[in-house]
Structure formats: C-alpha cells, structure tokens
Enzyme design. Structure first.
Site, PDB file in Angstrom:
ATOM      1  N   GLN A 200       1.768   0.451   1.867  1.00  0.00           N
ATOM      2  CA  GLN A 200       0.604   0.281   2.737  1.00  0.00           C
ATOM      3  C   GLN A 200       0.054   1.661   3.112  1.00  0.00           C
ATOM      4  OE1 GLN A 200       0.694  -0.980   6.921  1.00  0.00           O
ATOM      5  NE2 GLN A 200      -0.780  -2.597   6.435  1.00  0.00           N
TER       6      GLN A 200
ATOM      7  N   TYR B 239      -7.153   0.738  13.240  1.00  0.00           N
ATOM      8  CA  TYR B 239      -7.010   2.089  12.683  1.00  0.00           C
ATOM      9  C   TYR B 239      -8.330   2.526  12.040  1.00  0.00           C
ATOM     10  CZ  TYR B 239      -2.179   1.468  13.952  1.00  0.00           C
ATOM     11  OH  TYR B 239      -1.040   1.254  14.680  1.00  0.00           O
TER      12      TYR B 239
ATOM     13  N   ARG C  94      -5.432  -5.228   3.888  1.00  0.00           N
ATOM     14  CA  ARG C  94      -5.116  -6.002   5.102  1.00  0.00           C
ATOM     15  C   ARG C  94      -6.251  -5.838   6.102  1.00  0.00           C
ATOM     16  NH1 ARG C  94      -0.255  -6.403   9.655  1.00  0.00           N
ATOM     17  NH2 ARG C  94       0.441  -8.232   8.551  1.00  0.00           N
TER      18      ARG C  94
ATOM     19  N   GLY D 170       6.620 -10.931   9.518  1.00  0.00           N
ATOM     20  CA  GLY D 170       6.958  -9.615  10.048  1.00  0.00           C
ATOM     21  C   GLY D 170       8.303  -9.603  10.726  1.00  0.00           C
ATOM     22  N   ARG D 171       8.303  -9.999  12.007  1.00  0.00           N
ATOM     23  CA  ARG D 171       9.527  -9.856  12.793  1.00  0.00           C
ATOM     24  C   ARG D 171      10.690 -10.672  12.245  1.00  0.00           C
ATOM     25  NH1 ARG D 171       6.342 -11.358  17.959  1.00  0.00           N
ATOM     26  NH2 ARG D 171       5.217 -12.369  16.244  1.00  0.00           N
TER      27      ARG D 171
HETATM   28  C1  LIG Z   1       7.977  -3.344  14.658  1.00  0.00           C
HETATM   29  C2  LIG Z   1       6.643  -3.677  14.084  1.00  0.00           C
HETATM   30  C3  LIG Z   1       5.991  -2.768  13.267  1.00  0.00           C
HETATM   31  C4  LIG Z   1       4.768  -3.087  12.681  1.00  0.00           C
HETATM   32  N1  LIG Z   1       4.186  -2.192  11.828  1.00  0.00           N
HETATM   33  C5  LIG Z   1       3.063  -2.530  11.150  1.00  0.00           C
HETATM   34  C6  LIG Z   1       2.542  -1.685  10.128  1.00  0.00           C
HETATM   35  O1  LIG Z   1       3.105  -0.630   9.809  1.00  0.00           O
HETATM   36  N2  LIG Z   1       1.410  -2.078   9.508  1.00  0.00           N
HETATM   37  C7  LIG Z   1       0.763  -3.250   9.818  1.00  0.00           C
HETATM   38  O2  LIG Z   1      -0.266  -3.564   9.227  1.00  0.00           O
HETATM   39  N3  LIG Z   1       1.262  -4.087  10.767  1.00  0.00           N
HETATM   40  C8  LIG Z   1       2.403  -3.768  11.407  1.00  0.00           C
HETATM   41  N4  LIG Z   1       2.941  -4.643  12.318  1.00  0.00           N
HETATM   42  C9  LIG Z   1       2.368  -5.998  12.458  1.00  0.00           C
HETATM   43  C10 LIG Z   1       3.119  -6.967  11.540  1.00  0.00           C
HETATM   44  O3  LIG Z   1       2.849  -6.699  10.178  1.00  0.00           O
HETATM   45  C11 LIG Z   1       2.719  -8.428  11.820  1.00  0.00           C
HETATM   46  O4  LIG Z   1       1.336  -8.526  11.732  1.00  0.00           O
HETATM   47  C12 LIG Z   1       3.195  -8.896  13.197  1.00  0.00           C
HETATM   48  O5  LIG Z   1       4.569  -8.621  13.372  1.00  0.00           O
HETATM   49  C13 LIG Z   1       2.938 -10.403  13.373  1.00  0.00           C
HETATM   50  O6  LIG Z   1       3.631 -11.126  12.357  1.00  0.00           O
HETATM   51  P1  LIG Z   1       4.967 -11.946  12.707  1.00  0.00           P
HETATM   52  O7  LIG Z   1       4.590 -12.959  13.745  1.00  0.00           O
HETATM   53  O8  LIG Z   1       5.392 -12.578  11.401  1.00  0.00           O
HETATM   54  O9  LIG Z   1       5.964 -10.957  13.222  1.00  0.00           O
HETATM   55  C14 LIG Z   1       4.158  -4.324  12.948  1.00  0.00           C
HETATM   56  C15 LIG Z   1       4.806  -5.248  13.796  1.00  0.00           C
HETATM   57  C16 LIG Z   1       6.022  -4.932  14.352  1.00  0.00           C
HETATM   58  C17 LIG Z   1       6.728  -5.959  15.212  1.00  0.00           C
END
Ligand SMILES: Cc1cc2nc3c(=O)[nH]c(=O)nc-3n(C[C@H](O)[C@H](O)[C@H](O)COP(=O)(O)O)c2cc1C
Length: 362
Positions: free
Chosen positions: A98, A177, A224, A316-317
């Site tokens: 990314q 961003y 994205r 994500g999480r």
């Molecule tokens: C610890 C953490 C780091 C993240 N880093 C990024 C990132 O580097 N780039 C990005 O586009 N989104 C990032 N996100 C957002 C996640 O990609 C995702 O959109 C968010 O966790 C919601 O999805 P989920 O409900 O499946 O966790 C981050 C989220 C978390 C919790």
C-alpha cells in the site's frame, strides 16, 4: 453467487479466497523506515489471506510521518522488503504494497519539513511523533511545479515494490491522506487545475493511478477509497458526485480491484451517518469491488457478496489478531481478541504471538 471461500481473480492476481487482509499500520520498521525481520514472520503467518494488502508504506520521506512505519523510496528499504515478500510467497501467499503519502497528517519532527497538502490547512487533533502526540501543523499548498516530482515518487516506489517482490501495489487514496486531501472540497481550496470541479479534484488521483499503472501494469494496481468515511476531518459536501466519477475513472484505467473502507453509523473504527456509496460505486466500477469495515461474521460478509455489491471483503482487526483467519471463519471457530495497546508498539508482543487454531487447541 460465489462464496467467501471461492477463488477470485483480482486483476493479474489469482486469490484463492475472498477473505483479504486489510492494510494495517503496525510500526515495526526501524526509525529510518526500513522493514525488519519480525515483519516477515508476521506477514507469513497471514499468508492464507486471499491477498495481503500491506501496511501503509511511505513513497517518500516527505510523505511518511508515522513513527517506525516502513518506506519504499530507498534501496535499503527495498532490499529489506525482499525477505518479507519471499516469506509470504514461501508460505503460499500473495502481497501488494500500500503506497502512502500522508500529506498534512505528517509532523515536521518526523519528516524534517513542513507538511504539504492540496491547500494550506491543518487536520484537527494530534499527530503521532517520536515524542508522543503533537498538534498537527498547518500544511503548505503543493506547488504546481512539485506535482511531477510527486508522480515520480509514486513511480519510484512502485518500481521498488516490484523489485522487492510485491505482487502489485495499492494506492492509498483513503482516510484523509494526501490524495483524499485533493479529492474533498473541505480540504482542497485550489483555484488551479487541481481544485474546484470534480474533474479537477480527481486529477491527482487519475494522474497517480495512470502513472503507477504505467509501471506496474493496471492489472497489478489497486486503489483504496473511503467515500463515506469520516476521514480525519477531510470531508466533502457531495460525496456521491465526487466518488462515483472517481470510481469511474479508475474503472477506465482498468485497475485490478477497488477497495472501499466504508464504516456505518455503528462502526467500531470510525463511524459516520453518511450513507455507504458502494451500491452506486458498484455501477460505475466494473472490476472487482472489495468492501471493508466491521465485517465480524461470515454471514455479514457473505450477505454483501450475495447482494451483488461486493466481490470480496477485507478484514483489518480480525486479521491482526487471527493469523489463520480464513481457517477460523471456515471452521466457525472463535476469534482471538486483539490488544489495542500493541497495535503500534515495537517488538513481537501483540504482533507475531497471536495463536493459530492448532496452537490454541494444543
Ligand atoms: C492498527 C490499525 C492500523 C491501520 N492501518 C491502516 C493502514 O496502514 N492503511 C489503511 O488504509 N487503513 C489502515 N487501517 C484501517 C483498516 O484497514 C480497516 O479499514 C479498519 O480496521 C476497519 O476494518 P475492520 O473492521 O475489519 O478492522 C488501520 C486500522 C487499524 C486498527
């Protein structure tokens, strides 16, 4: 309708399932933004994802303000990514990088220069820095004469990603961003060719995507967006008429897939009352559409595929805390709980020590 566990072609990438790992910043690189050995272990553990989208990775020193996040602008960083992609491939996986420029969300104490953005604005709140959280600084507007150099940075980072063994790249145009700061009319007040009309505000996105695709191939380029997201104060007065054309232009470029982060009103990582735009975007974008945010069960994810809105879901999480997430979802097994305190901490704790099913059973 296909199942979440069926294969899918994402441009040039053949994914064995539709359970993607969403990009997750974890802060395990060095202070010089060079990837470390533990990152290879972490990503290899998660190789059963249909596709891993890497943590956001800086395209340039100017664009990377997150402490201990990795970059892809130097030869040293590129070399240090090789064992990471190799470990993922050896474990049978696929990974794209990314590509990140944070724009006004960097702090000068990390980058060594005043932040840049579409216009001279500041994000509300505080930036992550090596000295803890500090108030965001007011950016300076990028000069027209600086845009070619910015596009060169995206091109070089893409070349480096391919040299490092990534299967492709994802342009980070979400979450407030730099590219998002050009897209939205509460951050972009320019009066030149990059401001004003939707065509002008989407110009940088189009130029970056075209340039990256010219290096990686459109079928190894993805994007994205966070169309309805509360993106750190970056908002738009008319998201439908901004993001539907944005999705259309990406469709015309022929990118491999489009990922949308679209939280709902009950989101647990950002929430918003702005309606999800995926149904409209689905009509405008003809390639595979990947949806994200708060898909906690197979049923919830499958429902989006069955409704014809999504082709795949990124997690994500739950991927953060469950290295073998596809196997757990297939088995209907319980999921490990993640520990927020170790999201961005250095070191292996909360990073490579989440147990897989067999380990947990033993
Ligand atoms: C610890 C953490 C780091 C993240 N880093 C990024 C990132 O580097 N780039 C990005 O586009 N989104 C990032 N996100 C957002 C996640 O990609 C995702 O959109 C968010 O966790 C919601 O999805 P989920 O409900 O499946 O966790 C981050 C989220 C978390 C919790």
């Amino acid at each position: 309708m296909p199942s979440l566990f069926d294969p899918i072609q994402l441009g040039a990438i053949a994914a064995p399932n539709r359970i993607l790992m969403a990009p997750l910043t974890r802060g395990r690189a060095t202070r010089e933004h060079v990837p470390t050995a533990v990152m290879a272990e972490y990503y290899a553990q998660r190789a059963s994802a249909g596709l891993i989208i890497s943590e956001a990775t800086g395209i340039s020193h100017q664009g990377l303000g997150w402490p201990f996040a990795p970059g892809l602008w130097s030869d040293e960083q590129t070399s240090a990514w090789k064992p990471v992609t190799q470990a993922v491939h050896d474990a049978g996986g696929r990974i794209v990088a990314q590509l990140w420029h944070m724009g006004r969300q960097v702090h000068s104490s990390v980058t060594g220069e005043q932040p840049v953005s579409s216009s001279a604005t500041a994000t509300a709140g505080k930036a992550h820095t090596y000295e803890g959280r500090q108030p965001f600084e007011t950016a300076r507007a990028l000069g027209l004469d600086e845009i070619p150099g910015l596009l060169d940075s995206y091109a070089r980072a893409t070349e480096n990603a391919l040299a490092a063994g990534f299967d492709g790249v994802q342009i980070h145009a979400a979450n407030g961003y730099l590219i998002d700061q050009f897209l939205r009319d509460n951050a972009n007040f320019r009066s030149d060719a990059y401001g004003g009309s939707v065509e002008n505000r989407t110009r940088l996105l189009r130029e970056v995507a075209t340039r990256v695709a010219s290096v990686a191939g459109a079928d190894r380029t993805s994007v994205r967006l966070s169309p309805n997201g509360d993106s750190q104060g970056v908002d738009d007065s008319d998201p439908v008429h901004l993001f539907v054309p944005a999705a259309k232009l990406l469709s015309d470029i022929g990118i491999g897939f489009l990922e949308l982060r679209e939280p709902g009103p009950d989101g647990t990582f950002g929430r918003t009352d702005v309606p999800r735009l995926s149904p409209e975007i689905r009509q405008a974008f003809t390639g595979p559409l990947v949806l994200n945010s708060d898909y906690l069960t197979v049923a919830a994810a499958q429902e989006r595929i069955d409704a014809g809105v999504a082709d795949a879901i990124s997690f994500g999480r739950s991927f953060l805390a469950n290295p073998d997430l596809p196997a757990r979802l297939a088995a209907g097994a319980a999921l490990n709980e993640g520990n927020m305190a170790t999201w961005y901490s250095q070191g292996p704790e909360g990073y490579v020590d989440y147990p897989a099913l067999e380990t947990a059973a033993a």
